[in-house]
Write a protein that holds these residues in place. Structure first.
Motif, short mmCIF file in Angstrom:
data_model
loop_
_atom_site.label_atom_id
_atom_site.label_comp_id
_atom_site.label_asym_id
_atom_site.label_seq_id
_atom_site.Cartn_x
_atom_site.Cartn_y
_atom_site.Cartn_z
N VAL A 190 0.84 -1.20 0.00
CA VAL A 190 0.00 0.00 0.00
C VAL A 190 0.87 1.25 0.00
N GLU A 319 0.54 -3.86 6.67
CA GLU A 319 1.43 -2.75 6.39
C GLU A 319 2.47 -2.60 7.48
N SER A 322 1.95 -2.65 11.56
CA SER A 322 0.70 -3.34 11.89
C SER A 322 0.85 -4.31 13.04
N LEU A 499 -3.97 -5.13 10.83
CA LEU A 499 -4.09 -3.68 10.62
C LEU A 499 -4.07 -2.98 11.96
N HIS A 518 -12.71 -8.15 4.10
CA HIS A 518 -12.46 -6.83 4.68
C HIS A 518 -11.98 -5.84 3.62
N TYR A 520 -9.84 -3.51 3.87
CA TYR A 520 -8.40 -3.34 3.91
C TYR A 520 -7.69 -4.46 3.15
N THR A 521 -8.19 -5.69 3.27
CA THR A 521 -7.61 -6.81 2.52
C THR A 521 -7.75 -6.55 1.02
N ARG A 523 -7.92 -3.66 -0.37
CA ARG A 523 -6.99 -2.58 -0.70
C ARG A 523 -5.57 -3.12 -0.88
N GLN A 557 -12.43 0.07 11.52
CA GLN A 557 -11.74 1.10 10.76
C GLN A 557 -10.92 1.96 11.74
#
Length: 590
Positions: A190, A319, A322, A499, A518, A520-521, A523, A557
């Motif tokens: 990311v 990331e 994390s 995360l 999710h 985020y996954t 993303r 989030q």
């Protein structure tokens, strides 16, 4: 066609060689680059990519010489420059973003001083004007709170933020040519995308030409227009990116494309076995200063639970920051957890005696990200590998030597490698030594922390193939820490996504990669374009296509929640048909 900015012809760079006088590491390379155009230089480690960039800046090592060739930049040959002309050129006309920003940024000076120095000394701006421009550039590269950033030191930032600051420092002087040498190798996908998007945006806005040195072919396909493929100092193929990567003409380019990590569709998951390691509701807190005298506890890992069985590979992805590495340090006993339990073969390590913990540590080995930092440069390879056996009193001297030879043979480092030193080995060979050192004690669990992040694709494939074959042979469990989703997809059986210290998703590899729950996954999976295809049908660049995120779940989030410690409830969202596999889980707010 824009005005021609750089024209390189027959560039040959050599080092002295005792046998035949000199050895060429860059051999008769030539290319053209127009203003605003981008060129990628691709190849394995040692192919001469970085040497070309250093030659264009006059930064070659003392032993290296430009034997012949020319590099005409803005109508003048760079190799005729005097030292004063090189100093005037660097930064203002040709800028460079190096691979490791912590080495490029001076740790003794504040960020503001480093950003404004070039504007004051090279552009003649006042301190206030330079400060204003520096803050504006930090805002452009999306650094949070740029005024505060100016007062801080490099070690106070993450790798991604340091790379953004380095990019801001280079682009402040508005060079005509930017050379980016592996600028995102150690960054998660990311942050990698964010940095490259910023770099491309800035070069387009300023009309800056770009030379992008990389071994990541998918990034090359996404961010550059032309590509030069190098092998052992020679240019084997050049042309438009889409043409070269879709229908490569040279066998070496095909080899690079074939080496990209990919999922084996015929892979058989290991048979279910009782877990050897169980982590239950583990939490880790750090003590942080708050003001001059106060202290507060910051939670780095929230209640986390998972298990891993013999012969299984469990990947932990996420990331930077994390909590991946913090989690593994807690398992190894290098950090004291704040709560929870760690059970090895059913025994809680947090309640074990010192002797029991030492015995367990010998059966849980670690392969670190940077073997050059984790291996003693004063010791020979054989002694480094044998070091893990020094506390094993059951082995005779002959048995230890045989065990070391077997470990080196297992990682394909036979012959005289045991008598070499680390500086005499390549990056891939050093990583094999690190695997051999972990393997020599016959561990039950190997924790691999970013084991191939700094290796080029062909060496990466060799190391991963060795790791998988050794796991098949010895049956150890593997806990893989990685931000490279291609590596995870190739060798993992199950995946955990983290995360901000929370586990937000867990499932089998196919569940997480093919149907992530999710956002985020999703993303993560869509952050980096991927190369698909084969030799017969050609290769193509695509962004992973994923189903829409579930609308019936309230996802955790951290940005909206202020990263407060909240209890997370795993919810079964998609049980596999037949109930053979554990349900795919996504973390939601309680």
């Amino acid at each position: 066609m824009s005005e021609l900015l750089l024209s390189v012809r027959d560039l040959t760079i050599a080092f002295p060689c005792p046998q035949n006088g000199s050895r060429a590491v860059v051999n008769q390379i030539g290319f053209d680059l127009a203003a605003g155009q981008s060129l990628a230089i691709v190849g394995e480690s040692g192919s001469g990519k970085t040497m070309i960039g250093k030659a264009l800046l006059g930064l070659l090592p003392d032993a290296a010489t430009v034997q012949r060739g020319s590099a005409c930049f803005n109508g003048r040959d760079l190799f005729q420059n005097t030292p004063a002309q090189w100093r005037a050129l660097r930064g203002t006309e040709i800028g460079m973003v190096f691979q490791e920003p912590m080495v490029s940024l001076n740790p003794a000076f504040r960020i503001g001083d480093q950003l404004t120095e070039g504007l004051v000394c090279r552009r003649g701006l006042s301190r206030q004007q330079a400060r204003t421009q520096a803050i504006a550039m930090l805002e452009r590269v999306l650094v949070r709170n740029p005024r505060d950033c100016m007062q801080r030191f490099p070690h106070e930032f993450s790798g991604g933020m340091r790379q953004r600051i380095m990019l801001a420092a280079v682009m402040l002087l508005k060079p005509k040519l930017l050379i980016a040498d592996e600028p995102t190798t150690a960054l998660d996908c990311v942050v990698q995308k964010e940095v490259l998007d910023l770099m491309l945006e800035l070069t387009v806005q300023e009309g800056t030409a770009l030379i992008f040195v990389s071994h990541n072919l998918s990034l090359v396909a996404e961010y550059t227009e032309r590509v030069l493929v190098m092998r052992r100092g020679d240019a084997v193929e050049t042309g438009p990116v889409r043409q070269v990567l879709s229908r490569p003409a040279h066998e070496y380019t095909l080899k690079l494309l074939d080496a990209l990590p990919k999922r084996d569709p015929d892979a058989v998951p290991p048979l279910p076995k009782p877990p050897i390691l169980e982590v239950n509701n583990l939490t880790v807190d750090y003590e942080s200063r708050h003001g001059w005298w106060g202290k507060r506890m910051l939670r780095a890992v929230h209640a986390t639970s998972f298990s891993v069985s013999p012969g299984e590979t469990l990947a932990i992805v996420g990331e930077s920051g994390s909590g991946k590495t913090t989690l593994t340090k807690a398992i190894l006993g290098l950090l004291k957890p704040s709560g929870g339990a760690i059970r090895f073969e059913g025994k809680d390590l947090l309640a074990a005696s010192k002797d029991e913990i030492r015995a367990a540590r010998r059966r849980i080995q670690m392969v670190f990200q940077d073997p050059y930092s984790s291996l003693d440069p004063r010791m020979q390879v054989g002694a480094l590998v044998a070091e893990g056996l020094r506390l094993d009193r059951s082995l005779s001297a002959a048995e230890r030597r045989a065990r070391v030879r077997k470990a080196l043979d297992d990682v394909q480092l036979g012959g005289d490698f045991s008598e070499r030193y680390i500086h005499e080995l390549s990056g891939g060979q050093r990583q094999r030594v690190a695997i051999a050192r972990a393997l020599v004690v016959r561990p039950d669990i190997i924790i691999a922390d970013e084991p191939v992040s700094a290796l080029d694709v062909t060496v990466q494939k060799q190391v991963l193939d060795i790791l998988v074959s050794l796991q098949d042979a010895y049956g150890f469990a593997c806990l893989l820490i990685s931000h490279d989703l291609g590596v995870v997809e190739q060798i993992a059986d199950r995946v955990i996504v983290m995360l901000r210290g929370h586990v937000v998703e867990e499932g089998t590899r196919d569940q997480v990669f093919d149907a992530p729950c999710h956002p985020y996954t999703q993303r993560l999976l869509q952050a980096v374009p991927e190369l698909y295809g084969n030799r017969e049908d050609g290769f193509r660049v695509e962004t992973r296509k994923l189903p829409p995120a579930r609308r019936d779940l309230q996802y955790f989030q951290p940005e909206a929640d202020g990263d407060r410690a909240r209890s997370l409830v795993p919810v079964a969202t998609r049980p596999e048909p037949g109930g053979g596999n554990p349900p795919h889980r996504a973390a939601v707010l309680a």
